[in-house]
Each structure stands twice: as structure tokens, then as C-alpha cells.
Design a protein around this motif. Structure first.
Motif, PDB file in Angstrom:
ATOM      1  N   LYS A 143     -10.396  14.027   7.288  1.00  0.00           N
ATOM      2  CA  LYS A 143      -9.170  14.010   8.384  1.00  0.00           C
ATOM      3  C   LYS A 143      -8.169  15.404   7.810  1.00  0.00           C
ATOM      4  O   LYS A 143      -8.327  15.479   6.799  1.00  0.00           O
ATOM      5  N   GLU A 145     -15.164  16.556  14.889  1.00  0.00           N
ATOM      6  CA  GLU A 145     -14.065  16.405  15.935  1.00  0.00           C
ATOM      7  C   GLU A 145     -14.391  14.955  16.777  1.00  0.00           C
ATOM      8  O   GLU A 145     -14.216  15.009  17.870  1.00  0.00           O
ATOM      9  N   ASP A 162     -12.810  12.374  16.982  1.00  0.00           N
ATOM     10  CA  ASP A 162     -11.642  11.788  17.883  1.00  0.00           C
ATOM     11  C   ASP A 162     -11.348  12.476  19.278  1.00  0.00           C
ATOM     12  O   ASP A 162     -10.404  12.215  19.992  1.00  0.00           O
ATOM     13  N   SER A 217     -12.042  14.637  11.714  1.00  0.00           N
ATOM     14  CA  SER A 217     -11.374  14.274  12.726  1.00  0.00           C
ATOM     15  C   SER A 217      -9.897  14.908  12.597  1.00  0.00           C
ATOM     16  O   SER A 217      -9.508  15.211  11.590  1.00  0.00           O
ATOM     17  N   LEU A 242      -8.798   5.666  14.992  1.00  0.00           N
ATOM     18  CA  LEU A 242     -10.183   5.222  15.009  1.00  0.00           C
ATOM     19  C   LEU A 242     -10.450   3.858  14.651  1.00  0.00           C
ATOM     20  O   LEU A 242      -9.532   3.408  14.083  1.00  0.00           O
TER      21      LEU A 242
END
Length: 279
Positions: free
Chosen positions: A32, A116, A118, A158, A164
Motif C-alpha cells: 500500500k 490496484e 482496491d 492498493s 480490504l
């Protein structure tokens, strides 16, 4: 098999430790961080450093987990049956392998990037739990099971746009890429633009961090935007004195590379006006 960074990618020690831990545990590495901090590039550099092939699965808002496994083209099969095509008798002709299928059936170990994650529906990560855990999935139309010949190194990125699921997080090794400090960003710039003048680099980074730390800024400029901006400054041969505030321009030089919405542009216009008025 260890990742130590590359000459083209400045990786902090905690990042290389996370990559190697995920490889040792045979767990997906969930990365992230702010957009533009090098999450996607990390997977490419890992593949290049270890001499492995890279498979990229770029997730969109409409992406379904099933697409990563395979898709059954029932429409084409119906059309072929109406035309009397002999292919219709073998359902395998209408199975379209996805990125996970491609990674699982590769003849050698590789790096799989799920980029990506998310962006997709909240159920997307949950729908991949078993497949990423067991490195296998069932094809219902043919009755076969696709198992990984060689467990791929899985990198999942992400932008932190949505939370998540806990069950998904438990199966991953996690690392957050913090925004680089001035010293690290200086090294990153020098990798991309070797030979850049120190005077220019120092002046540019000083103003860049001043912009990032401005109160009320809606979107902070990213690492990639800093690189674009500095590239423009070098191309335009901008005097570092301009960047140190010796100019009366209302906005930072070539601000379109850093400020990406009208709210932030107006913010700097107001700050410049107040500064001139106060002066």
C-alpha cells in the motif's frame, strides 16, 4: 532467491525485507501507499532483478475475480452450434484462460502483479482467497483442476481507496511504502536524471516539500509527479533562484506538473496574493 533492489529502483531496507519475507513465506505481498510511490514499478523491478517473467493483471472497477481464472464464452459456442461448427463439441475451445491460469501453468516461476486491487468491488479480494492460498482452482465446464506448477511471487498493490477484508489481509504479508524523505527522493531523482546539478536539485526538492506540506492542499504531489516536474525544470533550464522564491510569480514554476485540481491552484494563488499584500 533474494531481492536487494536494483540500480533503477531505490528500495529502502524495510521494503527489501518485506519482499524477501513474502518470498520465504510464499505469501502474496500486499503493498500500500500513496499513488505514484512506485508500487507497480516494484513488481517490475523484482522480476527484472530475479530474472523472472512478469505477468500483470491491472484491476478496474468492472473487473471480476473470475476473469483472473478463466472466462467461458457461451455466446460464441451458441453461435458456432447454430452454424454447425465442429469446434462446438469440445468445450475447451470456449475457455479463455485468465492471468492466474497463465501464471499457474507457466513452465517456470514468475512474478504475478495484481495491480490496484482496491479498485474492484469489495468482494473481489474475497473471491480470490482460496485460489491464492491453495494456488489451484477448478474449471467447472471441463471438470479439470488447474494447479500451479511453480508457485509465483504474487505482488498485490492498493492505493488504500477502500478497506480490504480481514480474511484477505491474513493471507498476505503487508508493507506500506511511506513517502520518501528528501534524502531518498534525491537518490531517486539522481537515478532518473544522472548528472543533475546539485543546486537545481536542492532548490527543486526544497520547494517540492514546501508544496506538499502546505496546509489545505487537497492532493499532495507524488514521487512520479516530482520526477515529471524536475524533468521539465531541467528541460526549461529554470534558474534555481526562481525556485528559491526570488520570483514574483503567483504560482510555482510549471505548477501543472504538481497541482492537479483547481482548488489547489486557487489555494496557491491566494497564498501568493496574501504574501505580496503583506510584503
Amino acid at each position: 532467491m533474494r531481492f536487494e533492489g536494483t540500480s533503477d529502483y531505490i528500495a529502502e531496507k524495510d521494503l527489501t525485507t518485506a519482499v524477501n519475507a513474502a518470498i520465504a513465506l510464499e505469501r502474496p505481498l500486499l503493498v500500500k501507499g500513496e499513488p505514484g510511490t512506485g508500487k507497480t514499478e516494484l513488481a517490475k523491478q523484482i522480476a527484472g532483478s530475479l530474472g523472472l517473467k512478469l505477468i500483470e493483471w491491472h484491476v478496474k472497477s468492472t473487473t471480476k475475480a473470475q476473469q483472473g481464472l478463466y472466462e467461458y464464452d457461451a455466446v460464441s459456442r451458441l453461435r458456432d452450434s447454430q452454424l454447425g461448427d465442429e469446434r462446438v463439441h469440445d468445450v475447451k475451445n470456449y475457455i479463455r484462460p485468465g492471468k492466474l491460469w497463465e501464471a499457474f501453468t507457466a513452465d517456470e516461476r514468475l512474478v504475478l502483479l495484481i495491480d490496484e486491487v482496491d479498485k474492484a468491488d469489495i468482494e473481489f479480494p474475497n473471491d480470490l482467497l482460496q485460489e491464492l492460498d491453495k494456488m489451484a482452482f477448478h474449471v467447472y465446464e471441463t471438470g479439470e483442476t488447474i494447479e500451479a506448477k511453480h508457485r509465483p511471487i504474487v505482488i498485490i498493490t492498493s492505493n488504500n481507496e477502500k478497506e480490504l477484508p480481514d480474511a484477505f489481509l491474513r493471507r498476505c504479508f503487508f508493507h506500506y511504502i511511506s513517502f520518501p524523505d528528501a534524502e531518498t527522493l534525491s537518490k531517486i531523482v539522481e537515478v532518473h536524471y544522472p548528472g543533475i546539478k546539485k543546486r537545481m536539485l536542492n532548490a527543486a526538492l526544497t520547494q517540492f516539500y514546501e508544496i506538499r506540506e502546505t496546509p489545505g492542499l487537497k492532493k499532495k504531489p507524488s514521487t512520479s509527479e516530482a520526477l515529471d516536474w524536475i524533468r521539465l525544470l531541467v528541460a526549461e533550464d529554470v534558474d534555481p533562484a526562481v525556485l528559491r522564491g526570488e520570483s514574483e510569480n503567483a504560482l510555482p514554476k510549471l505548477h501543472g506538473a504538481l497541482l492537479k485540481n483547481e482548488q489547489d491552484v486557487h489555494l496557491f494563488e491566494r497564498l501568493a496574493f496574501m504574501a505580496r499584500r503583506g510584503g
